[in-house]
Write a protein that holds these residues in place. Structure first.
Motif, PDB file in Angstrom:
ATOM      1  N   ALA A   5      -4.379 -10.122   2.358  1.00 30.19           N
ATOM      2  CA  ALA A   5      -3.313  -9.904   2.417  1.00 30.19           C
ATOM      3  C   ALA A   5      -2.621 -10.186   3.772  1.00 30.19           C
ATOM      4  CB  ALA A   5      -2.895  -8.412   2.210  1.00 30.19           C
TER       5      ALA A   5
ATOM      6  N   THR B 195       3.352  -3.694   2.194  1.00 29.52           N
ATOM      7  CA  THR B 195       3.970  -2.466   1.721  1.00 29.52           C
ATOM      8  C   THR B 195       2.658  -1.493   2.085  1.00 29.52           C
ATOM      9  OG1 THR B 195       3.247  -2.487  -0.584  1.00 29.52           O
ATOM     10  CG2 THR B 195       5.383  -3.071   0.022  1.00 29.52           C
ATOM     11  N   ASP B 196       1.423  -2.012   2.307  1.00 35.15           N
ATOM     12  CA  ASP B 196       0.103  -1.188   2.963  1.00 35.15           C
ATOM     13  C   ASP B 196      -0.613  -2.499   2.934  1.00 35.15           C
ATOM     14  OD1 ASP B 196      -1.156  -1.629   0.350  1.00 35.15           O
ATOM     15  OD2 ASP B 196      -0.419   0.165  -0.342  1.00 35.15           O
TER      16      ASP B 196
ATOM     17  N   ASN C  75      -3.143  -3.703   1.330  1.00 37.67           N
ATOM     18  CA  ASN C  75      -3.494  -4.269   0.176  1.00 37.67           C
ATOM     19  C   ASN C  75      -2.391  -4.873  -0.644  1.00 37.67           C
ATOM     20  OD1 ASN C  75      -6.187  -4.145   0.777  1.00 37.67           O
ATOM     21  ND2 ASN C  75      -6.114  -2.222   0.057  1.00 37.67           N
ATOM     22  N   HIS C  76      -1.144  -4.475  -0.427  1.00 36.40           N
ATOM     23  CA  HIS C  76      -0.212  -4.818  -1.120  1.00 36.40           C
ATOM     24  C   HIS C  76       1.154  -5.501  -0.647  1.00 36.40           C
ATOM     25  CE1 HIS C  76      -1.837  -1.536  -3.335  1.00 36.40           C
ATOM     26  NE2 HIS C  76      -1.374  -2.021  -4.497  1.00 36.40           N
TER      27      HIS C  76
ATOM     28  N   LEU D 158       5.065  -9.044  -7.064  1.00 36.37           N
ATOM     29  CA  LEU D 158       3.904  -8.178  -6.167  1.00 36.37           C
ATOM     30  C   LEU D 158       2.777  -8.864  -6.309  1.00 36.37           C
ATOM     31  CD1 LEU D 158       5.478  -4.883  -7.774  1.00 36.37           C
ATOM     32  CD2 LEU D 158       6.223  -6.074  -5.575  1.00 36.37           C
ATOM     33  N   TRP D 159       2.015  -8.670  -5.124  1.00 36.41           N
ATOM     34  CA  TRP D 159       0.595  -9.277  -4.896  1.00 36.41           C
ATOM     35  C   TRP D 159      -0.249  -7.987  -4.480  1.00 36.41           C
ATOM     36  CZ3 TRP D 159      -0.532 -14.565  -2.683  1.00 36.41           C
ATOM     37  CH2 TRP D 159      -0.032 -15.567  -3.333  1.00 36.41           C
ATOM     38  N   GLU D 160      -1.244  -7.746  -5.309  1.00 36.00           N
ATOM     39  CA  GLU D 160      -2.125  -6.637  -4.690  1.00 36.00           C
ATOM     40  C   GLU D 160      -3.541  -7.256  -4.832  1.00 36.00           C
ATOM     41  OE1 GLU D 160      -4.448  -2.659  -6.649  1.00 36.00           O
ATOM     42  OE2 GLU D 160      -2.909  -3.782  -7.913  1.00 36.00           O
TER      43      GLU D 160
ATOM     44  N   SER E  34      -7.302  -6.932  -4.355  1.00 34.92           N
ATOM     45  CA  SER E  34      -8.473  -6.015  -4.832  1.00 34.92           C
ATOM     46  C   SER E  34      -9.880  -6.655  -5.358  1.00 34.92           C
ATOM     47  CB  SER E  34      -7.612  -5.204  -6.187  1.00 34.92           C
ATOM     48  OG  SER E  34      -8.741  -4.290  -6.774  1.00 34.92           O
TER      49      SER E  34
ATOM     50  N   THR F 289       1.939  -9.400 -10.114  1.00 34.38           N
ATOM     51  CA  THR F 289       2.801  -8.564 -11.356  1.00 34.38           C
ATOM     52  C   THR F 289       4.127  -9.336 -10.979  1.00 34.38           C
ATOM     53  OG1 THR F 289       3.076  -6.833  -9.990  1.00 34.38           O
ATOM     54  CG2 THR F 289       1.407  -6.901 -11.806  1.00 34.38           C
TER      55      THR F 289
ATOM     56  N   ARG G 283      -3.818 -13.566 -12.212  1.00 34.62           N
ATOM     57  CA  ARG G 283      -4.698 -13.020 -11.124  1.00 34.62           C
ATOM     58  C   ARG G 283      -5.384 -14.312 -10.677  1.00 34.62           C
ATOM     59  NH1 ARG G 283      -7.660  -8.100 -12.504  1.00 34.62           N
ATOM     60  NH2 ARG G 283      -5.798  -7.584 -13.369  1.00 34.62           N
TER      61      ARG G 283
END
Length: 139
Positions: A5, A38-39, A41-42, A66-68, A70, A77, A86
Motif C-alpha cells: 500500500a 485510511t490505514d 493496508n487500505h 477502495l484498495w485493500e 491482503s 471494491t 483482485r
C-alpha cells in the motif's frame, strides 16, 4: 516481490487511451489518480480527468475505488463496497474478471517498469467492445 500500500500512496499522472471497436468512441483521458491511506493496508483511489473523444466532445471524468492489500494481493471494491476485482501487485499480473450484466471486464496490470505502471482493460459483450489502457507515472 509484491508492492504494498505504501508504494502506491500519493499522486500519479494518468493517461488513458480508449479504443472502442463497436461504436468508434475512441478517446484520450488526461488526469491524475490519488491514493490516500485510511490505514496501513487500505487505500482510497480517486481519479479525476478530462476525456476527449475523437469526435470532439470533452467530458469530465471521476472514479473512486477502495484498495485493500491482503495476503499478497489487492482486493478492489467500488466506493460503496461492492466487489470489483483482485490482482497481485507484481510483474505482469492478470486480475480477476468482472462481469457487468452480459459484458465482461478483463484486466492485466504491468508493474515491470515500476514506478511507472499500466492497467489494460478489455471489455467484451453484447453492449460493449473496447480496450482501455491506463498509464500511471509518479508525480
Amino acid at each position: 516481490m509484491a508492492l504494498g500500500a505504501e508504494d502506491f500512496q500519493g499522486v500519479w499522472a494518468l493517461r488513458r487511451t480508449i479504443v472502442d471497436r463497436r461504436d468508434g468512441q475512441n478517446g484520450v483521458l488526461q488526469g491524475q489518480a490519488v491514493f490516500t491511506a485510511t490505514d496501513a493496508n487500505h487505500l482510497i483511489y480517486h481519479e479525476t480527468g478530462t476525456l476527449t473523444l475523437e469526435a470532439g466532445a470533452t467530458l469530465e471524468a471521476t472514479r473512486r475505488y477502495l484498495w485493500e492489500f491482503s495476503k499478497g494481493e489487492v482486493v478492489v471494491t467500488f466506493a460503496d463496497g461492492r466487489p470489483f476485482h483482485r490482482f497481485v501487485p507484481s510483474g505482469h499480473a492478470a486480475g480477476t474478471d468482472h462481469p457487468c450484466g452480459a459484458d465482461v471486464y478483463k484486466v492485466r496490470y504491468d508493474f515491470t517498469a515500476w514506478p511507472d505502471w499500466i492497467a489494460v482493460w478489455t471489455v467484451t459483450g453484447p453492449r460493449k467492445e473496447y480496450v482501455s489502457t491506463s498509464t500511471y507515472q509518479r508525480r
